[in-house]
Design a protein around this motif. Structure first.
Motif: not given
Lengths: 184, 184
Positions: A85-91, A129-134, A142
């Protein structure tokens, strides 16, 4: 699929507490187009479950137990993606990851909660894959669907004992060797 | 987002054994663009965890505990999707689901292993993210990413106490109220 190989490596496993999550990482890797999952060597129960699903629903898909996750990642010959969640945005990076993958087999590291910093450093891409905890299972799913741009959903399975036939309502499971697909 | 509302309903929960899976269903629903999750009323611990993440990382996102999953689904005013490995292929029906969703709020039912047959019958769409056994969390994640066509990844969060800033390597978490984003 034409894609060069994808291996998913699960870092960290607490027997009992993590059995289902580790199993789901393995089943998701299999269902969504990876060729192999590497589990920590204390995850034998999860490995058995994933192998059992492969026996019944087909392959090829490899399940490996190893005790050298760090060295395995460090020595990987090809691009390494670490999902965090700390990484670069997948998109933002998925295209670059796909281009790197075209050059060699891809390793996708999926952590539990405390991944040591050297995984961040050895990774060619830290991807969120988002910078949110899931959920690491959701993130893996995804990521693979985007990596393969949906082609993984068209995969055909070899040596399956049973095959689910998509239905508007209800359940239909057939023996793949039965051309007419008699219901089970 | 402009999308009309999406509620995820988790059917079935065994306290203890299912805590993490139910929590991950809720966190995945939140992170990937749903507005609300409905848990069975014995899933209070999972609800607390998801509410805690919403408090820290922002919303809006609602968590509701209910004991009337069947009636709630039957009485839903809008299209109902039931995610199941026995359903129609997501790549075949996603466009039709999106069109139905444009007309009203969408309910996405995510089951455990034994979903009663009336959920199959009440659903407008039984949808399989692959027809392989894997993970309800993975299925939900891919379904939402395809439903929203990636727009959910651009969501902004209100009332967050902290925000993760995407990084090539390492971790950076800031206070969203601090314009310069001082590291935590």
């Amino acid at each position: 699929m034409d894609d060069s190989r994808v291996t998913v490596l699960r870092y960290g496993h607490r027997p009992g507490r993590d059995d289902r999550m580790t199993t789901h990482v393995g089943l998701t890797a299999r269902a969504l187009g990876a060729d192999r999952v590497v589990f920590p060597d204390n995850a034998g129960q999860a490995a058995d479950t994933v192998r059992g699903v492969t026996d019944r629903f087909g392959g090829p898909f490899e399940v490996e137990l190893r005790d050298d996750q760090r060295a395995f990642t460090r020595d990987w010959e090809g691009p390494v993606v670490h999902l965090t969640m700390y990484g670069e945005r997948v998109q933002d990076v998925e295209r670059e990851v796909r281009e790197a993958h075209a050059e060699g087999p891809l390793l996708v590291v999926v952590g539990g909660e405390k991944v040591p910093f050297d995984f961040y450093e050895h990774a060619d891409f830290n991807v969120g894959v988002t910078n949110q905890p899931h959920s690491e299972v959701a993130g893996l799913a995804v990521f693979l669907d985007r990596l393969f741009e949906g082609r993984e959903l068209e995969r055909e399975w070899a040596d399956a004992e049973r095959r689910v036939v998509p239905q508007e309502t209800g359940k239909r499971v057939v023996d793949p060797d039965d051309a007419d697909g008699g219901a089970e």
